[in-house]
Design a protein around this motif. Structure first.
Motif, PDB file in Angstrom:
ATOM      1  N   TRP A   1       0.796  -1.313   0.109  1.00 53.68           N
ATOM      2  CA  TRP A   1      -0.154  -0.016   0.160  1.00 53.68           C
ATOM      3  C   TRP A   1       0.755   1.304  -0.114  1.00 53.68           C
ATOM      4  CZ3 TRP A   1       0.285   3.462   4.055  1.00 53.68           C
ATOM      5  CH2 TRP A   1       0.975   2.981   5.117  1.00 53.68           C
ATOM      6  N   TYR A   2       2.106   1.156   0.233  1.00 49.67           N
ATOM      7  CA  TYR A   2       3.257   2.298   0.555  1.00 49.67           C
ATOM      8  C   TYR A   2       4.132   2.294  -0.502  1.00 49.67           C
ATOM      9  CZ  TYR A   2       5.707   6.128   2.529  1.00 49.67           C
ATOM     10  OH  TYR A   2       6.215   7.415   2.641  1.00 49.67           O
ATOM     11  N   GLY A   3       3.830   1.376  -1.737  1.00 50.26           N
ATOM     12  CA  GLY A   3       4.469   1.073  -2.775  1.00 50.26           C
ATOM     13  C   GLY A   3       5.789   0.307  -2.450  1.00 50.26           C
ATOM     14  N   CYS A   4       7.070   0.424  -3.127  1.00 51.25           N
ATOM     15  CA  CYS A   4       8.140  -0.403  -3.084  1.00 51.25           C
ATOM     16  C   CYS A   4       8.952  -0.625  -1.745  1.00 51.25           C
ATOM     17  CB  CYS A   4       9.206   0.314  -4.387  1.00 51.25           C
ATOM     18  SG  CYS A   4      10.611  -0.799  -4.423  1.00 51.25           S
TER      19      CYS A   4
ATOM     20  N   LEU B   1       7.879  -4.860   4.307  1.00 50.80           N
ATOM     21  CA  LEU B   1       7.277  -6.243   4.868  1.00 50.80           C
ATOM     22  C   LEU B   1       7.985  -7.447   4.601  1.00 50.80           C
ATOM     23  CD1 LEU B   1       4.246  -6.635   6.225  1.00 50.80           C
ATOM     24  CD2 LEU B   1       3.600  -7.160   3.579  1.00 50.80           C
ATOM     25  N   LYS B   2       8.550  -7.623   3.572  1.00 50.11           N
ATOM     26  CA  LYS B   2       9.486  -8.831   3.288  1.00 50.11           C
ATOM     27  C   LYS B   2      10.579  -9.033   4.254  1.00 50.11           C
ATOM     28  CE  LYS B   2       8.793  -8.892  -1.623  1.00 50.11           C
ATOM     29  NZ  LYS B   2       9.595  -8.588  -2.934  1.00 50.11           N
ATOM     30  N   ASN B   3      11.015  -7.670   4.838  1.00 53.13           N
ATOM     31  CA  ASN B   3      12.080  -7.760   5.858  1.00 53.13           C
ATOM     32  C   ASN B   3      11.334  -8.199   7.210  1.00 53.13           C
ATOM     33  OD1 ASN B   3      15.126  -7.119   6.676  1.00 53.13           O
ATOM     34  ND2 ASN B   3      13.827  -5.620   7.944  1.00 53.13           N
ATOM     35  N   PHE B   4      10.098  -7.617   7.510  1.00 55.72           N
ATOM     36  CA  PHE B   4       9.523  -7.751   8.696  1.00 55.72           C
ATOM     37  C   PHE B   4       9.332  -9.472   8.714  1.00 55.72           C
ATOM     38  CE2 PHE B   4       5.718  -8.425  11.227  1.00 55.72           C
ATOM     39  CZ  PHE B   4       5.702  -7.545  12.168  1.00 55.72           C
ATOM     40  N   LYS B   5       8.896  -9.958   7.657  1.00 56.79           N
ATOM     41  CA  LYS B   5       8.611 -11.352   7.647  1.00 56.79           C
ATOM     42  C   LYS B   5       9.755 -12.362   8.017  1.00 56.79           C
ATOM     43  CE  LYS B   5       6.839 -15.317   4.522  1.00 56.79           C
ATOM     44  NZ  LYS B   5       6.296 -15.395   3.091  1.00 56.79           N
ATOM     45  N   ARG B   6      10.899 -11.794   7.341  1.00 56.98           N
ATOM     46  CA  ARG B   6      12.271 -12.667   7.369  1.00 56.98           C
ATOM     47  C   ARG B   6      12.605 -12.597   8.921  1.00 56.98           C
ATOM     48  NH1 ARG B   6      15.398 -10.331   1.768  1.00 56.98           N
ATOM     49  NH2 ARG B   6      13.845 -11.645   0.355  1.00 56.98           N
TER      50      ARG B   6
ATOM     51  N   ALA C   1      -1.571  -6.830   7.810  1.00 54.51           N
ATOM     52  CA  ALA C   1      -0.672  -5.497   7.962  1.00 54.51           C
ATOM     53  C   ALA C   1      -1.106  -4.730   6.696  1.00 54.51           C
ATOM     54  CB  ALA C   1       0.707  -5.816   8.257  1.00 54.51           C
ATOM     55  N   ASN C   2      -1.123  -5.447   5.397  1.00 46.53           N
ATOM     56  CA  ASN C   2      -1.030  -4.576   4.352  1.00 46.53           C
ATOM     57  C   ASN C   2      -2.607  -3.933   4.203  1.00 46.53           C
ATOM     58  OD1 ASN C   2       0.159  -3.936   1.597  1.00 46.53           O
ATOM     59  ND2 ASN C   2      -1.422  -5.274   0.765  1.00 46.53           N
ATOM     60  N   LYS C   3      -3.342  -4.671   4.602  1.00 47.29           N
ATOM     61  CA  LYS C   3      -4.958  -4.325   4.452  1.00 47.29           C
ATOM     62  C   LYS C   3      -5.052  -3.286   5.321  1.00 47.29           C
ATOM     63  CE  LYS C   3      -9.656  -6.025   5.247  1.00 47.29           C
ATOM     64  NZ  LYS C   3     -10.350  -7.203   5.557  1.00 47.29           N
ATOM     65  N   ASN C   4      -4.605  -3.172   6.603  1.00 48.07           N
ATOM     66  CA  ASN C   4      -4.863  -2.341   7.545  1.00 48.07           C
ATOM     67  C   ASN C   4      -3.767  -0.982   7.298  1.00 48.07           C
ATOM     68  OD1 ASN C   4      -6.644  -3.891   8.540  1.00 48.07           O
ATOM     69  ND2 ASN C   4      -5.463  -4.689  10.199  1.00 48.07           N
ATOM     70  N   LYS C   5      -3.046  -1.157   6.567  1.00 49.69           N
ATOM     71  CA  LYS C   5      -1.838   0.227   6.328  1.00 49.69           C
ATOM     72  C   LYS C   5      -1.149   0.080   7.521  1.00 49.69           C
ATOM     73  CE  LYS C   5      -4.318   2.723   2.722  1.00 49.69           C
ATOM     74  NZ  LYS C   5      -4.948   3.946   2.315  1.00 49.69           N
ATOM     75  N   ALA C   6      -0.511  -0.889   8.072  1.00 44.77           N
ATOM     76  CA  ALA C   6       0.311  -0.738   9.395  1.00 44.77           C
ATOM     77  C   ALA C   6       1.632  -0.444   9.207  1.00 44.77           C
ATOM     78  CB  ALA C   6       0.340  -2.569   9.628  1.00 44.77           C
ATOM     79  N   PHE C   7       2.082   0.091  10.099  1.00 39.88           N
ATOM     80  CA  PHE C   7       3.440   0.534  10.229  1.00 39.88           C
ATOM     81  C   PHE C   7       4.304   0.595  11.354  1.00 39.88           C
ATOM     82  CE2 PHE C   7       0.531   4.022  11.470  1.00 39.88           C
ATOM     83  CZ  PHE C   7       1.480   4.557  12.342  1.00 39.88           C
TER      84      PHE C   7
END
Length: 331
Positions: free
Chosen positions: A263-266, A272-277, A307-313
């Motif tokens: 939702w925030y682009g690249c 988010l990928k880093n968060f998952k790792r 997280a993506n749906k809710n625009k988490a940060f």
């Protein structure tokens, strides 16, 4: 029996010895190489397919392998982009002065130190980490950057008042609170009068999170404290640690939000990928949550979608302070 020179060539992390290369010595025996290799392999242990440092005195939550090295590299690049630079302390003018010295704690792959060396060729940078196999090869380093194997909880192997600037970043997963206090005292000891020290640590409690992510983060926080004695909310403690030290003044705290998701682009996608790792590296967490690895991966994927749906940060904080002058006023 190993020759003395061969013993000296090994890395003894707990005693903060430097790795020396002495392959030209005529006394170097072939069986020494085999023994050295065996001892170095014993420095690691494998758990759930990931490699960890094998030291009972360590509280490191994350692995020490190629996968984690790639993740931490991405983390550094995101950090540099989001903060628009490598530091916030008011030291830019000083760093461009000949003879300035910089210390980087927990340097990992050394990207921060290399960037600083290239950007500030008048400064000398010492980068330390407990795991020397993360260090870059010498041909990738500018001449003003040096890497040293060191476990900071046993002390920093430099005299007091050595460095003009000390950087410690993203070490939330490494120290217990008691160790943090010891390390901070050591860093202030080696910091010069009028020098600056800068901390960069995250708040792991994502905002705009849903039920799944809330449960995951609560379990994560409890597990780290109960299993490894690590407080992942150390960003809340650091300002108080600084205030309690008479040697430090001019404390400044800043923060930057990290969006999680496409939702925030690249940037958000990579964050988010880093968060998952990070959570994939916490291999003790599924057992703590009484879940199979498959169930845990399903939960983690659900959290990312949420997280993506809710625009988490989440937020990363920087705190920096100055060491008081050693000059004594005479009235």
């Amino acid at each position: 029996m190993m020759s003395k020179k061969s013993k000296d060539s090994l890395i003894n992390v707990s005693k903060n010895e430097v790795w020396k290369h002495d392959l030209d010595s005529s006394n170097f025996e072939t069986n020494d190489i085999n023994e050295a290799t065996s001892l170095l392999l014993d420095s690691y242990k494998t758990y759930n397919g990931r490699q960890f440092l094998n030291d009972d005195d360590l509280n490191c939550l994350l692995p020490s392998d190629k996968i984690e090295l790639e993740r931490s590299t991405l983390s550094y690049l995101l950090m540099r982009h989001r903060w628009k630079g490598n530091f916030c302390s008011p030291v830019k003018e000083k760093l461009n002065t000949s003879g300035t010295t910089i210390l980087d704690i927990g340097c990992g792959s050394g990207l921060w130190a290399i960037d600083m060396g290239l950007n500030h060729p008048s400064s000398s940078i010492i980068a330390i980490d407990i795991d020397p196999f993360k260090f870059p090869s010498s041909d990738r380093c500018p001449p003003n950057v040096c890497f040293l194997t060191c476990n900071a909880i046993y002390g920093i192997p430099f005299p007091q008042n050595t460095f003009d600037f000390v950087n410690i970043s993203m070490m939330w997963s490494v120290f217990s609170e008691a160790q943090w206090i010891l390390v901070i005292k050591e860093l202030v000891r080696v910091l010069k009068h009028d020098g600056w020290i800068e901390f960069t640590e995250p708040d792991p409690m994502v905002r705009n999170r849903g039920k799944k992510l809330t449960w995951l983060l609560e379990c994560f926080s409890k597990a780290c404290q109960e299993i490894r004695d690590v407080n992942v909310h150390i960003h809340e403690k650091i300002p108080n640690y600084i205030k309690e030290m008479d040697e430090l003044k001019d404390l400044t705290c800043m923060s930057v939000d990290y969006p999680l998701g496409g939702w925030y682009g690249c940037f958000g996608d990579y964050a988010l990928k880093n968060f998952k790792r990070v959570f994939q590296g916490l291999v003790f967490l599924p057992k703590y949550m009484e879940m199979s690895d498959e169930e845990f991966n399903g939960l983690l994927n659900g959290c990312l979608e949420e997280a993506n749906k809710n625009k988490a940060f989440f937020t990363i904080y920087k705190c920096f302070a100055k060491k008081v002058s050693g000059e004594v006023s005479i009235i």
